[in-house]
Design an enzyme around this catalytic site. Structure first.
Site, PDB file in Angstrom:
ATOM      1  N   SER A 191     -16.042 -24.257 -46.979  1.00 14.62           N
ATOM      2  CA  SER A 191     -17.404 -24.456 -46.481  1.00 14.62           C
ATOM      3  C   SER A 191     -17.333 -25.031 -45.070  1.00 14.62           C
ATOM      4  O   SER A 191     -16.243 -25.274 -44.551  1.00 14.62           O
ATOM      5  CB  SER A 191     -18.165 -25.425 -47.393  1.00 14.62           C
ATOM      6  OG  SER A 191     -17.614 -26.726 -47.231  1.00 14.62           O
ATOM      7  N   LYS A 192     -18.501 -25.250 -44.490  1.00 16.22           N
ATOM      8  CA  LYS A 192     -18.578 -25.743 -43.111  1.00 16.22           C
ATOM      9  C   LYS A 192     -17.734 -27.002 -42.893  1.00 16.22           C
ATOM     10  O   LYS A 192     -17.218 -27.236 -41.808  1.00 16.22           O
ATOM     11  CB  LYS A 192     -20.036 -26.059 -42.758  1.00 16.22           C
ATOM     12  CG  LYS A 192     -20.822 -24.820 -42.440  1.00 16.22           C
ATOM     13  CD  LYS A 192     -21.926 -25.128 -41.432  1.00 16.22           C
ATOM     14  CE  LYS A 192     -22.755 -23.899 -41.144  1.00 16.22           C
ATOM     15  NZ  LYS A 192     -24.028 -23.891 -41.860  1.00 16.22           N
ATOM     16  N   ARG A 193     -17.648 -27.793 -43.939  1.00 10.37           N
ATOM     17  CA  ARG A 193     -16.848 -29.009 -43.878  1.00 10.37           C
ATOM     18  C   ARG A 193     -15.431 -28.750 -43.387  1.00 10.37           C
ATOM     19  O   ARG A 193     -14.786 -29.613 -42.807  1.00 10.37           O
ATOM     20  CB  ARG A 193     -16.697 -29.534 -45.312  1.00 10.37           C
ATOM     21  CG  ARG A 193     -17.410 -30.717 -45.670  1.00 10.37           C
ATOM     22  CD  ARG A 193     -17.332 -31.168 -47.103  1.00 10.37           C
ATOM     23  NE  ARG A 193     -16.778 -30.319 -48.119  1.00 10.37           N
ATOM     24  CZ  ARG A 193     -15.522 -30.363 -48.522  1.00 10.37           C
ATOM     25  NH1 ARG A 193     -14.674 -31.189 -47.974  1.00 10.37           N
ATOM     26  NH2 ARG A 193     -15.108 -29.567 -49.491  1.00 10.37           N
TER      27      ARG A 193
END
Ligand code: GLU
Length: 521
Positions: free
Chosen positions: A247-249
């Site tokens: 994910s963006k993380r």
């Protein structure tokens, strides 16, 4: 084959890999590749995402034979333009009795769900409206009662073949009769996807394994429609380095992110192909597009999750960067340099202000790219590597902890003072025309006079010229520095002579500190 993205956001690596595997399989088998836009979620779908998706897929090097931009034998290719088709087939299913009208209200269904939750069982539609006599149901609907259309799940296990997962079977007991058309007339994903794949004659459905649990409902729909069930291949989830869903993380995850940081499409394509697939017998990892089309095999796709390894992508990118002509990097590198403030007038970030570049700039800038690009993972790192050309800072060079050792070597002072006086007296250096040959001759003289050689000679000189004791070869660097100093750039590039002069001055200031006149402290 088809790739069927929903235009609700950026194209991410997971979907891009799905697109790639479909494309490879289609190209390998002489099949047709369809791009279908699944925009039935009207609230979240946006035209700009569709445009971006198409641009990203093309950038990556994929193409298709049918799609919203190309047309084809099964137009239209955007689901929002196909509503009539979905309603027509739903009416057919209703007439044939494989689907039925459902009058359950949202509150009733919610209650059913809560009851199931309280009793710790899976929430499955009770099938309450299954038993309503179809004629009576028709009358209720005609009288204005809101009704959805549900598919009758058959009384036998739902089985399908998946190339990645083998034979998959779901008990019909655990599959609710799915709504295919809501009471407002809007069709539901599981339904439209089957209508489209069926009408578009899709033989192989390759997609993410988040759709594995939807597949039994879709198989029941094929059965009800009397259409052949396609082969499926559900691709594993992509995880980040911490084994959590990517994910963006985890940093860059969209194709646009990678493009913007200067990852090349051929590197990304090569990397995406390795996410869950490996060639037979061997550890080979570098594949051109043509080689992938030849070597790829769906049978060798693993069902276990693939871990996204950024370093490996960068490694591939370094490989492909070296194969490209440097001119390919010109525009992107230029925008990174402007953004980094290296090419803009003092105090301006360069954005908005139009950049006036002098004649000869392009050739000069290409030399910088040529010099530095083999040492970067991605184009966005170039300004940092080139910073010493644009922002020479003698005080920082003297203060850098990294340089401390070299500056304290016993012969360093002798090298510095000899090199300084020779450069400052050299006519070619004074006019910014020092050649690599002349530079070498001067270094040779310093060598002979100071009795130093090797790194004891070169490291101090390198610090004076570049600010650091390591870096690219002088043969290539000297012409870049000298030419840069002669170009009328928004921010002046210091010549070798100006650098040496600044260094000598900073050194003098450092060794003879000014008497402080500040008596207050
Ligand atoms: N629109 C769906 C998605 O983006 C595609 C599902 C499918 O490929 O069947 O997840």
């Amino acid at each position: 084959m088809r790739f069927a993205p929903s235009p609700t956001g950026q194209l991410h690596v997971g979907n891009a890999r799905t697109a790639l595997f479909n494309w490879l399989f289609a190209r390998q088998n002489g099949g047709s590749m369809v791009l279908r836009i699944e925009d039935t979620d009207i609230e979240r779908s946006e035209v700009r995402f569709e445009d971006q998706l198409i641009a990203d897929l093309k950038w990556l090097g994929l193409d298709w034979d049918e799609g919203p931009d190309l047309g084809g034998p099964y137009v239209p290719y955007r689901q929002s333009d196909r509503l009539d088709l979905y309603r027509e087939q739903a009416r057919r299913l209703l007439n044939e009795g494989t689907a039925y009208l459902c009058f359950c209200t949202e509150e009733e269904l919610q209650k059913e769900r809560e009851r199931a939750q309280a009793e710790h069982r899976q929430s499955i539609y009770s099938g309450k409206c299954r038993a309503i006599d179809p004629e009576q149901a028709k009358r209720r609907k005609a009288a204005g009662e809101a009704a959805a259309i549900r598919l009758r799940i058959p009384e036998h296990p739902l089985r399908f073949h998946d190339i990645v997962h083998g034979t998959v079977e779901f008990s019909n007991e655990v599959v609710s009769d799915p709504i295919i058309l809501r009471s407002n007339g809007m069709p539901v994903y599981n339904y439209v996807v089957v209508i489209d794949d069926g009408l578009m004659k899709i033989t192989h459905v390759i997609r993410g394994d988040d759709h594995l649990s939807n597949t039994p409902k879709q198989v029941a729909l094929y059965e009800a429609l009397g259409w052949p069930v396609p082969e499926f291949a559900h691709l594993s989830t992509i995880l980040g380095g911490d084994r959590e869903r990517l994910s963006k993380r985890h940093g860059a995850t969209s194709i646009a992110n990678f493009r913007e940081m200067g990852v090349l499409p051929e590197a990304l394509m090569n990397y995406l192909a390795l996410l869950g697939w490996a060639p037979s017998g061997g550890t080979r990892e570098i594949f051109s597009k043509e080689e992938l089309v030849k070597e790829f095999s769906l049978e060798r796709v693993t069902p276990s999750p693939a871990v996204f390894d950024m370093e490996k992508l960068y490694w591939l990118n370094r490989h492909y960067i070296k194969k490209r002509p440097v001119a390919d990097f010109y525009n992107q590198a230029l925008s990174f340099f402007v953004r980094a403030g290296l090419l803009s007038p003092e105090g301006e970030s360069g954005r908005g202000a139009s950049l006036m570049l002098p004649a000869g700039f392009r050739e000069w800038f290409l030399k910088i790219i040529e010099l530095l690009v083999p040492s970067v993972d991605r184009v966005e790192q170039l300004p940092e590597r080139a910073s010493f050309i644009f922002n020479y800072d003698a005080n920082a060079a003297l203060a850098a902890p990294d340089n401390a050792e070299v500056l304290n070597w016993p012969h360093t002072d002798a090298v510095i003072s000899r090199f300084t006086s020779k450069i400052l007296e050299d006519e070619s250096a004074k006019s910014g025309h020092l050649t690599p040959e002349r530079f070498k001759a001067i270094v040779n003289e310093v060598e002979a006079e100071s009795g130093t050689k090797g790194k004891e000679l070169f490291h101090p000189i390198r610090i004076m010229v570049t600010g650091s004791h390591s870096g690219p070869e002088f043969d290539k660097l000297i012409p870049i520095i000298e030419e840069g100093s002669r170009l009328q750039l928004p921010k002046h590039v210091l010549s070798v002579c100006e650098r040496v002069q600044a260094f000598a001055k900073a050194l003098a200031n450092k060794t003879e500190p000014r008497i402080s006149t500040n008596q207050h402290a």
